[in-house]
Structure formats: structure tokens, C-alpha cells
Design an enzyme around this catalytic site. Structure first.
Site, PDB file in Angstrom:
ATOM      1  N   ARG A 136       4.171  -5.882  12.639  1.00  0.00           N
ATOM      2  CA  ARG A 136       3.815  -5.606  14.038  1.00  0.00           C
ATOM      3  C   ARG A 136       4.779  -5.721  15.017  1.00  0.00           C
ATOM      4  O   ARG A 136       4.571  -5.311  16.119  1.00  0.00           O
ATOM      5  CB  ARG A 136       2.669  -6.791  14.035  1.00  0.00           C
ATOM      6  CG  ARG A 136       1.250  -6.516  13.568  1.00  0.00           C
ATOM      7  CD  ARG A 136       0.347  -7.839  13.336  1.00  0.00           C
ATOM      8  NE  ARG A 136      -0.680  -7.725  12.568  1.00  0.00           N
ATOM      9  CZ  ARG A 136      -1.126  -7.350  11.346  1.00  0.00           C
ATOM     10  NH1 ARG A 136      -0.156  -7.440  10.346  1.00  0.00           N
ATOM     11  NH2 ARG A 136      -2.322  -7.143  10.731  1.00  0.00           N
TER      12      ARG A 136
ATOM     13  N   ARG B 278      -5.714   3.706  -2.287  1.00  0.00           N
ATOM     14  CA  ARG B 278      -6.484   3.030  -1.493  1.00  0.00           C
ATOM     15  C   ARG B 278      -7.272   3.512  -0.666  1.00  0.00           C
ATOM     16  O   ARG B 278      -7.102   4.593  -0.001  1.00  0.00           O
ATOM     17  CB  ARG B 278      -5.328   1.948  -0.781  1.00  0.00           C
ATOM     18  CG  ARG B 278      -4.773   1.334  -2.063  1.00  0.00           C
ATOM     19  CD  ARG B 278      -3.580   0.403  -1.504  1.00  0.00           C
ATOM     20  NE  ARG B 278      -4.194  -0.983  -0.807  1.00  0.00           N
ATOM     21  CZ  ARG B 278      -3.315  -1.834  -0.175  1.00  0.00           C
ATOM     22  NH1 ARG B 278      -1.920  -1.699  -0.198  1.00  0.00           N
ATOM     23  NH2 ARG B 278      -3.943  -2.643   0.494  1.00  0.00           N
TER      24      ARG B 278
ATOM     25  N   SER C  26     -11.600  -7.693   7.576  1.00  0.00           N
ATOM     26  CA  SER C  26     -10.139  -7.014   7.336  1.00  0.00           C
ATOM     27  C   SER C  26      -9.397  -7.277   8.498  1.00  0.00           C
ATOM     28  O   SER C  26      -9.668  -6.482   9.574  1.00  0.00           O
ATOM     29  CB  SER C  26     -10.234  -5.799   7.019  1.00  0.00           C
ATOM     30  OG  SER C  26      -9.005  -4.850   7.097  1.00  0.00           O
TER      31      SER C  26
ATOM     32  N   ASP D  85      -4.352 -12.815   0.016  1.00  0.00           N
ATOM     33  CA  ASP D  85      -3.130 -12.400  -0.761  1.00  0.00           C
ATOM     34  C   ASP D  85      -2.690 -13.360  -1.650  1.00  0.00           C
ATOM     35  O   ASP D  85      -1.721 -12.974  -2.500  1.00  0.00           O
ATOM     36  CB  ASP D  85      -2.047 -11.994   0.196  1.00  0.00           C
ATOM     37  CG  ASP D  85      -2.710 -10.913   1.315  1.00  0.00           C
ATOM     38  OD1 ASP D  85      -3.280  -9.837   0.747  1.00  0.00           O
ATOM     39  OD2 ASP D  85      -2.029 -10.635   2.139  1.00  0.00           O
TER      40      ASP D  85
ATOM     41  N   LYS E 152      -6.695  -3.791  -3.520  1.00  0.00           N
ATOM     42  CA  LYS E 152      -5.535  -3.926  -2.862  1.00  0.00           C
ATOM     43  C   LYS E 152      -4.480  -3.159  -3.601  1.00  0.00           C
ATOM     44  O   LYS E 152      -4.842  -2.248  -4.228  1.00  0.00           O
ATOM     45  CB  LYS E 152      -5.008  -5.495  -3.103  1.00  0.00           C
ATOM     46  CG  LYS E 152      -5.859  -6.467  -2.166  1.00  0.00           C
ATOM     47  CD  LYS E 152      -5.625  -6.327  -0.802  1.00  0.00           C
ATOM     48  CE  LYS E 152      -6.634  -7.299  -0.018  1.00  0.00           C
ATOM     49  NZ  LYS E 152      -6.523  -7.215   1.354  1.00  0.00           N
TER      50      LYS E 152
ATOM     51  N   ARG F 134       2.686  -8.766  -5.889  1.00  0.00           N
ATOM     52  CA  ARG F 134       1.981 -10.293  -6.133  1.00  0.00           C
ATOM     53  C   ARG F 134       1.793 -10.683  -7.494  1.00  0.00           C
ATOM     54  O   ARG F 134       1.766 -11.788  -7.928  1.00  0.00           O
ATOM     55  CB  ARG F 134       1.083 -10.483  -5.137  1.00  0.00           C
ATOM     56  CG  ARG F 134       1.180 -10.233  -3.838  1.00  0.00           C
ATOM     57  CD  ARG F 134       0.318 -10.766  -2.471  1.00  0.00           C
ATOM     58  NE  ARG F 134       0.696 -10.179  -1.204  1.00  0.00           N
ATOM     59  CZ  ARG F 134       1.971 -10.583  -0.390  1.00  0.00           C
ATOM     60  NH1 ARG F 134       2.688 -11.622  -0.875  1.00  0.00           N
ATOM     61  NH2 ARG F 134       2.270 -10.249   0.630  1.00  0.00           N
TER      62      ARG F 134
HETATM   63  O1  SPQ Z   1       0.067  -4.039   3.346  1.00  0.00           O
HETATM   64  P1  SPQ Z   1      -0.817  -4.215   2.264  1.00  0.00           P
HETATM   65  O2  SPQ Z   1      -0.063  -3.348   1.108  1.00  0.00           O
HETATM   66  O3  SPQ Z   1      -2.178  -3.948   2.252  1.00  0.00           O
HETATM   67  O4  SPQ Z   1      -0.401  -5.615   1.708  1.00  0.00           O
HETATM   68  C1  SPQ Z   1      -1.318  -6.770   1.552  1.00  0.00           C
HETATM   69  C2  SPQ Z   1      -0.480  -7.598   0.619  1.00  0.00           C
HETATM   70  O5  SPQ Z   1      -1.050  -8.238  -0.604  1.00  0.00           O
HETATM   71  O6  SPQ Z   1       0.919  -8.039   0.695  1.00  0.00           O
HETATM   72  C3  SPQ Z   1      -2.578  -6.370   0.713  1.00  0.00           C
HETATM   73  F1  SPQ Z   1      -2.410  -5.919  -0.375  1.00  0.00           F
HETATM   74  O7  SPQ Z   1      -1.541  -7.682   2.468  1.00  0.00           O
HETATM   75  C4  SPQ Z   1      -2.452  -7.436   3.609  1.00  0.00           C
HETATM   76  C5  SPQ Z   1      -3.685  -8.354   3.530  1.00  0.00           C
HETATM   77  O8  SPQ Z   1      -4.330  -8.482   2.334  1.00  0.00           O
HETATM   78  C6  SPQ Z   1      -1.853  -7.564   4.967  1.00  0.00           C
HETATM   79  C7  SPQ Z   1      -2.449  -7.650   6.133  1.00  0.00           C
HETATM   80  C8  SPQ Z   1      -2.347  -7.396   7.582  1.00  0.00           C
HETATM   81  O9  SPQ Z   1      -1.030  -7.638   7.812  1.00  0.00           O
HETATM   82  O10 SPQ Z   1      -3.045  -7.174   8.304  1.00  0.00           O
HETATM   83  C9  SPQ Z   1      -4.183  -7.849   6.024  1.00  0.00           C
HETATM   84  C10 SPQ Z   1      -4.785  -7.979   4.746  1.00  0.00           C
HETATM   85  O11 SPQ Z   1      -5.264  -6.873   4.426  1.00  0.00           O
HETATM   86  P2  SPQ Z   1      -6.836  -6.712   4.676  1.00  0.00           P
HETATM   87  O12 SPQ Z   1      -7.234  -5.245   4.056  1.00  0.00           O
HETATM   88  O13 SPQ Z   1      -7.629  -7.838   4.472  1.00  0.00           O
HETATM   89  O14 SPQ Z   1      -7.039  -6.368   6.300  1.00  0.00           O
END
Ligand code: SPQ
Length: 743
Positions: free
Chosen positions: A334, A430, A475, A623, A650, A695
Site C-alpha cells: 500500500r 486464483r 476480504s 494468513d 490462497k 507460508r
Molecule cells: O497477496 P497474497 O498472495 O494474496 O497474500 C496473502 C498471504 O498469505 O501473504 C494471501 F494469500 O495475504 C493476503 C491476505 O490473505 C494479503 C491481504 C492484503 O494485503 O490485503 C489480505 C488477505 O487476503 P484476502 O483475500 O483475505 O483479502
């Protein structure tokens, strides 16, 4: 060092032209044993004499016809402009079934010459080009190792005989070369840009400086940069003269493009446009690093395609020490996005130099934002304002990063240009409809692959309208995507979440001076405001700290402090769940840094017990479940997780992949559609697979602390996406995990 002798696969190899390349090819194959006889041909009697004396060939011939009699393979290693005459002479001979091949640095003209000489291209002609050389020349420089780990490009044509191609491929591989196949035109374009243009520039620069009256002065003060840049101007002028004439069209094309780029740089200098210069220089520097990593065969953002990195985790261990894990991934993403869209220069500290956040950074560079760094976590972003992004030169590649793709899709939906977002094999599976669907409702035009998978093409020039959207799933990525689109949408955009999710976007928008209203589970933005550059300090990532929170809890006699960890209440579910399981975790020195709460976390060994995980904690620890499953598998009693079906979409299906791995280690585990049931006990050793999910790889490393035998974890390259120095920090505190094959 002589190559290992193998049984012959051909009778007679004839090499025409015993210079460095021809001599090295002959010598290497002679040593390999693959040819029963190696015959050399050269116009120069001294070269012929030396070739036999130095063991480069078995015998030499002055006469072409005599040499080629009974040949299985004929290698043409003469200068490129001599190729035409040689091919005409060969066409007059009876070559039987001989395979013809060559080493010319430009392929189009050789193919043309062969077509003319033979009245149509012979099917058993395999054009080739070894990308290798040395400052030395002549048969006396012949080196059987010259091609080891060098690229050799074969450019077969449609009519090329498959067996002939296979044979030439095998011979080069026997010399240790990396053989690739490519179309003739593509080869010539690529080589014009990567080899011919740099040589032209080096020759041209030295000549230009040498012509000036003050040339002595210039060369006396020439520093390392001049020497590095012009080293290749010491190459053989005759050979390079030949190459430029042979590859004329492709060289001209690449030279014209370069000339217009050079003109743009000249204009920037003339206009005192430092921003433009910094943009070109930072992009070039990153591209250069990327290129060096490719050359060193190291992963950049596309870790999924790199070799199978295996972690070997040895059982047992006690943990102690104080560490700071890398910066928060979500906040790092961000910071780049909002810093780029802000007016002014944003300084970021503690930025995560992991591949995911770097993919976001590169995406904004591709869209014309000048970003300096990262250097030791420090990034300087020269914001372009909400409407200052430019069309990227091609598709934006986001590697493994779901956050990059989902958040970018929101802010790109309202730009004036089209963009395609792509990713690696995992990201390409995804679901993106969760963002594409509501964005379309706001007026965006978005294409995806089947079933809403990437790549996503986002069409520009759309006018978005604000809306109120009730998210079907909790999410943070969907929420953030829509809020970012809302910065551009007419009126206001409200996102309603079914359960609290991480709120870094809302907090950071406010940090950049952009008003966000949050009321209960509703977050609202209105367009018409702007982002003002700020200073961001990224706290350590609680998702990375989580591995050590579990490690410190399950290892015996352990005590560990994790410094400066972000403890935003939308992220601390892992602490709550571990505490419910009986963990001993304390928060020390709580403070607020740049709008985010931070604390040092102290964890001590504890006897964990199984629990029913409260469903309201699921989005707050989303996560951290892979490593929480490890904690559950060594806790006393049963742990049940429900309401966590999101884990299945994920980077991998984290329920199934963790269940498979834990079962392989002897745990009692039952996956369910929306969670898992784990009966705690002991863990053995064995082989587990992370399926490229960072992870999962780190979670099984932690499992080793309570395993009775070593755990081999496959497919671990993607640990670099979120936690670049995981192995270093793990070793520092006492987890016995290393990369297999490295100490
Ligand atoms: O970026 P990415 O690959 O989706 O990464 C993950 C992680 O485990 O590092 C998910 F697999 O984190 C996401 C998290 O699960 C990061 C995130 C964010 O920065 O907004 C939000 C979460 O995802 P979501 O789908 O719940 O919004």
C-alpha cells in the site's frame, strides 16, 4: 580438463575453419569420444599443423572435397562473410547424408546463402550460434571447455530434419552448452540488441573520443566506467565488420529505436528534466539487477519457475534471542500504491524487500513513477498524483502476489489506458471475479481468462460511478480494491464487510490526507480529494512473526523477543488464538508508528492445548493458519477450525496442502470443506510439499522443532515472496533449517 569419454555416436566430424570457435568445438568433441574421427579444414597451413599437434583434430585436410568424404557432420566455422562462398563450394560436392551446421553470429544471411547455394535449403542443415568467445583467437586458443554453461542457439527451419536437429543439439550439449531453439528472425533481432548494438556503441564511442584533438587528455583521465563500457571495443574489427554487414536490417532497427531513446535523454538534459533522467536511470538500474540475477540463475519475481529449492529441517532445538522480522507485506504494497498516487515525495522506511512487494514497486515503475530504492528498506517515491500514471510498455507481471493484482485492478479501472495484469502459475489459478464483478458494477470494463482467473485486462477511459457494495466474503483485498477505485468514481463508494478485515488501506489513506469514513462495518470514500506525500514507517510483519510465535511456544525451554511488530487489531488473531491454546505471549513497549500500533512480542514455551477456534477470529488470522495447524498438531487434544473456506483460494489450497503434509509426518488430521480437525500428538519426519506457497514452507520448518526426524520441504523458492531472510533469522534463534545442498 578432458571431457568424460563416451562411446561414439558419429563416424566423422569435419570442422571447416580452425579458429577459436571451430577449434574449440573440434577439440571438445574429440575429447568427448562421441566422434570416431575429427577432421579439420583450414586455408592456413600453420593452423592445420598446429591443430594436429595440439590434439584439436585427428587429422587435417587442405582440400575441402577430400575432407568431406564420408562426413557425418560438417561444422562451418569460417567468418560470417566467407560463409556464402564456402556454401557454394559445398553445394558442388556429394555430401551424402552429412548434417551441415554453422556457428555464424547472424542467421538470416547464412540461411539465405545456403538457400541460394543449394537451390533450396537442405533439410539436413541446422543453423547454429554459440554465444561464447574470448579475447584470444586462433587454433592455439582452442579450449574444449569454451562452451560450458554458455548458450548455444539453434535456429531450425520448418523443413529442418528432426534427426539432424537432435544430433547437433546432442553434440553441443556434450560440450556442456545450454542449447536453445529459436526462429531465425528472432535470433537476429535479439542478438542485434544484446550484442551487436553494444559493440557498435563501444567502437563508436572510442573512435569519437579518439578523434578529438584533446584525446590524450580524455584517455588520461578516463575512469573505470569508460574502461568497463569500452572493453568490447578491443574485439576483432574484421569479425565485427562482417557481423554488421551480415545482420544489417536487424541492427538498423535496433539502432533506430536506440537513437530515439538517446534523443529523449538529450532533450531531458537540455530541458533540465531531472525527473525524466531519474526515471530512466532507476528503471535501468533495476533492469540491470534483474538481468544479473537471470545470468546468475537466481529468482527475481518469478520464483515459481526456479529450481526446486528444498528446505531440510532437522528435529529439535531451543529458541532464544531478539529478532526483527521484515516489514509488513500488506503495508509495503500500500505504501508504494498510495505514494505513487500522491502529490510530492513519499519516504518509506522498513519496506519489505520481498518479491511480492517488489512486484508492486516494479508495476508502478512500469507506469512511469520514479521510485528510488529499496535500499535497506528505504524507498523514495516521487508521486505523480491521482491522474499521473502512464500506460506501461507491456503487460504488468505480478509474480505470486494476489494483493498486487487485486488492489491494482481497482485503481487501474479508472485510468485512461488499457493494462493487462499477469502472474505466475499460482496467481493464475486464483479467483479474480471477486474484484472484477463489483468493479464492472461501478462501470469498469475488465476481461479475465476462464472462470475469472488471471490474466486480467482492464480497459481504460471508463467513467466509474460510486456504489455501496456488500462483500460476500471477508476480504481486505476486495475492500481495498473498491476503495481505491472509489478515489476515481463519481460520488461515494461504500464497502460493507461481513466481518472485520485488515484496515491498512483506510489507515494509510488517512495518513496521506485522504478522508475515509468508517462506521461499524462500512468504509466510505468520495472522489475529488487528493493524496499528499508523507513519511511511512512499515512495522515488522505479524504474519512473519507468527512463525516465531508458534516456534517459541512449541519448542522446549525457549524465550524469544520479536521487535517492533505491527499489532493492528485486525491482524492479531494469531495472538488471540495462541493464547486461547495456552501460549505465553506478552506485548511490551506498545506504541503507535505512522498510524499503526506496534509492540515488541515476548514468547515463552508453553504447553498448548487444542481448542475450537472462534469463527470471528478467522479473518483476523487468515494468513497464520498454516503455522497454527502446526501448533495444533503438537498440542494436547483436538483443535477444530470452521468458517475458513477462504484458505482454499490462497497461494495454494492451504487446508489440503497442510493436511497432506501433516499426514505425511504422522499427524492425525481431517480436512473439512471449510476448515480442519487436528488431534494433537507427535510428529515424525519425512518429505512434504509446499506447492510453491511461502507460508506452507515456513510452517513445516517450524514443525521440525517437535519432529522426531528430519523434514524435507519441497518447492520453497517462494519464501522470498514474503520473508527474504527467513533461513537466516530461523538459524539465528535456533531453528535447524537450511537449504538442502547449502551449509
Ligand atoms: O497477496 P497474497 O498472495 O494474496 O497474500 C496473502 C498471504 O498469505 O501473504 C494471501 F494469500 O495475504 C493476503 C491476505 O490473505 C494479503 C491481504 C492484503 O494485503 O490485503 C489480505 C488477505 O487476503 P484476502 O483475500 O483475505 O483479502
Amino acid at each position: 580438463m578432458a571431457a568424460q569419454q563416451r562411446p561414439p555416436i558419429i563416424e566423422r566430424l569435419v570442422v571447416i575453419g580452425l579458429g577459436l570457435i571451430g577449434g574449440s568445438f573440434a577439440k571438445g568433441l574429440r575429447e568427448s569420444g562421441l566422434c570416431r574421427e575429427v577432421v579439420g579444414v583450414d586455408l592456413d597451413p600453420e593452423s592445420r599443423r598446429l591443430a594436429v599437434e595440439l590434439g584439436v583434430v585427428d587429422r587435417c585436410e587442405a582440400d575441402l572435397a577430400a575432407a568431406c568424404q564420408g562426413a557425418s557432420v560438417i561444422q562451418l566455422a569460417v567468418p560470417i562473410l566467407a560463409m556464402e562462398k564456402l556454401l557454394r563450394e559445398l553445394a558442388k560436392l556429394d555430401l551424402g547424408d552429412a548434417v551441415l551446421t554453422d556457428v555464424g553470429s547472424a542467421k538470416g544471411n547464412v540461411v539465405r546463402a545456403a538457400r541460394l547455394a543449394f537451390d533450396g535449403l537442405p533439410a539436413r542443415f541446422v543453423p547454429g550460434h554459440p554465444i561464447a568467445g574470448s579475447e584470444q583467437s586462433g587454433v592455439e586458443a582452442s579450449n574444449s571447455e569454451l562452451f560450458r554453461r554458455h548458450k548455444v542457439i539453434l535456429t531450425p527451419l520448418e523443413r529442418t530434419d528432426a534427426a539432424a536437429l537432435q544430433l547437433v543439439d546432442t553434440l553441443w550439449r556434450a560440450l556442456g552448452a545450454d542449447v536453445e531453439h529459436m526462429a531465425v528472425e528472432h535470433h537476429d533481432e535479439v542478438l542485434a540488441a544484446t550484442s551487436h548494438l553494444p559493440h557498435l556503441l563501444a567502437f563508436g564511442l572510442v573512435d569519437s573520443l579518439a578523434k578529438r584533438s584533446e584525446n590524450l587528455e580524455i584517455f588520461r583521465y578516463a575512469a573505470g566506467g569508460f574502461r568497463d563500457f569500452t572493453r568490447i571495443a578491443g574485439s576483432d574489427p574484421v569479425m565485427w565488420h562482417d557481423i554488421f554487414l551480415a545482420n544489417r536490417e536487424a541492427v538498423l532497427r535496433t539502432l533506430d529505436t536506440f537513437r530515439s531513446d538517446l534523443d529523449a535523454l538529450r532533450d531531458a538534459v537540455d530541458a533540465g528534466d531531472g525527473h525524466q533522467l531519474l526515471g530512466v536511470f532507476t528503471r535501468a538500474r533495476v533492469a540491470r539487477e534483474h538481468f544479473s540475477k537471470i545470468l546468475a540463475r537466481r529468482a527475481y519475481v518469478d520464483a515459481m519457475h526456479s529450481n526446486n529449492v528444498i528446505f531440510l529441517a532437522n528435529p529439535g532445538g531451543r529458541l532464544s534471542g531478539r529478532i526483527r522480522v521484515p516489514g509488513d507485506k500488506s503495508i509495503s504494497h500500500r505504501s508504494i500504491m498510495l505514494g505513487s498516487l500522491a502529490e510530492g515525495t513519499t519516504e518509506v522506511e522498513g519496506f519489505l524487500e520481498g518479491e511480492d512487494a517488489l512486484a508492486t514497486l516494479q508495476a508502478f515503475r512500469d507506469m512511469g513513477v520514479v521510485i528510488e530504492g529499496p535500499h535497506h528498506g528505504r524507498v523514495t517515491i516521487h508521486g505523480v498524483g491521482l491522474h499521473g500514471l502512464k500506460a506501461p510498455p507491456g503487460p504488468i507481471y505480478l509474480g505470486n502476489s494476489g494483493t498486487s493484482m487485486r488492489l491494482l485492478s481497482g485503481l487501474l479501472a479508472a485510468q485512461s489506458f488499457d493494462v493487462t495484469l499477469t502472474g505466475d502459475a499460482s496467481l493464475s489459478k486464483r479467483p479474480m471475479n471477486r474484484v472484477a464483478k463489483p468493479l464492472r458494477e461501478m462501470g469498469a470494463l475488465i476481461d479475465t481468462a476462464a472462470e475469472g482467473r488471471p490474466p486480467m485486462t482492464i480497459h481504460g477511459g471508463r467513467r466509474l460511478g460510486g456504489m455501496t457494495y456488500e462483500m460476500p466474503m471477508a476480504s481486505a483485498q476486495v475492500k481495498s480494491c473498491l476503495l481505491l477505485a472509489g478515489l476515481y468514481a463519481a460520488g461515494s463508494t461504500t464497502v460493507i464487510e461481513p466481518a472485520p478485515t485488515r484496515d491498512h488501506t483506510e489507515r494509510m489513506l488517512r495518513g496521506f490526507g485522504y478522508p475515509v469514513s468508517v462506521q461499524g462495518n462500512r468504509a466510505t470514500v468520495e472522489s475529488g480529494h487528493k493524496l499528499i506525500a508523507t513519511h511511512i514507517e512499515v512495522p515488522a510483519d505479524i504474519s512473519s512473526a507468527a512463525f516465531f510465535l508458534v516456534a517459541g511456544s512449541i519448542a522446549e525451554d525457549s524465550e524469544l523477543v520479536l521487535e517492533h511488530v505491527g499489532v493492528n487489531p485486525t491482524r492479531t488473531g494469531v495472538i488471540d488464538i495462541l493464547r486461547l491454546m495456552g501460549a505465553d505471549i506478552t506485548l511490551e513497549n506498545p506504541r503507535e508508528v505512522g498510524g499503526e500500533p506496534v509492540a515488541d512480542l515476548r514468547v515463552r514455551s508453553a504447553k498448548l492445548k487444542g481448542i475450537d477456534i472462534p469463527e470471528d477470529l478467522v479473518p483476523l488470522a487468515i494468513d497464520e493458519f498454516p503455522v497454527l495447524f502446526v501448533a495444533a498438531s503438537v498440542a494436547e487434544g483436538r483443535t477444530v477450525l470452521r468458517g475458513a473456506e477462504e484458505l482454499r483460494v490462497k497461494e495454494s489450497d492451504r487446508i489440503q496442502v497442510m493436511a497432506d503434509g501433516l499426514l505425511a509426518l504422522g499427524a492425525k488430521v481431517e480436512p473439512t470443506p471449510d476448515g480442519i480437525i487436528i488431534d494433537g500428538g507427535t510428529l515424525g519426519g519425512g518429505d512434504v510439499h509446499s506447492h510453491g506457497d511461502h507460508r506452507i514452507a515456513m510452517s513445516f520448518s517450524v514443525a521440525s522443532l517437535r519432529a522426531t526426524a528430519p523434514i524435507r520441504i519441497h518447492d520453497c523458492a517462494n519464501v522470498a515472496t514474503s520473508f527474504p531472510n527467513f533461513l537466516g533469522l530461523a538459524a539465528q534463534v535456533g531453528i535447524r533449517v537450511t537449504e538442502e545442498g547449502k551449509s
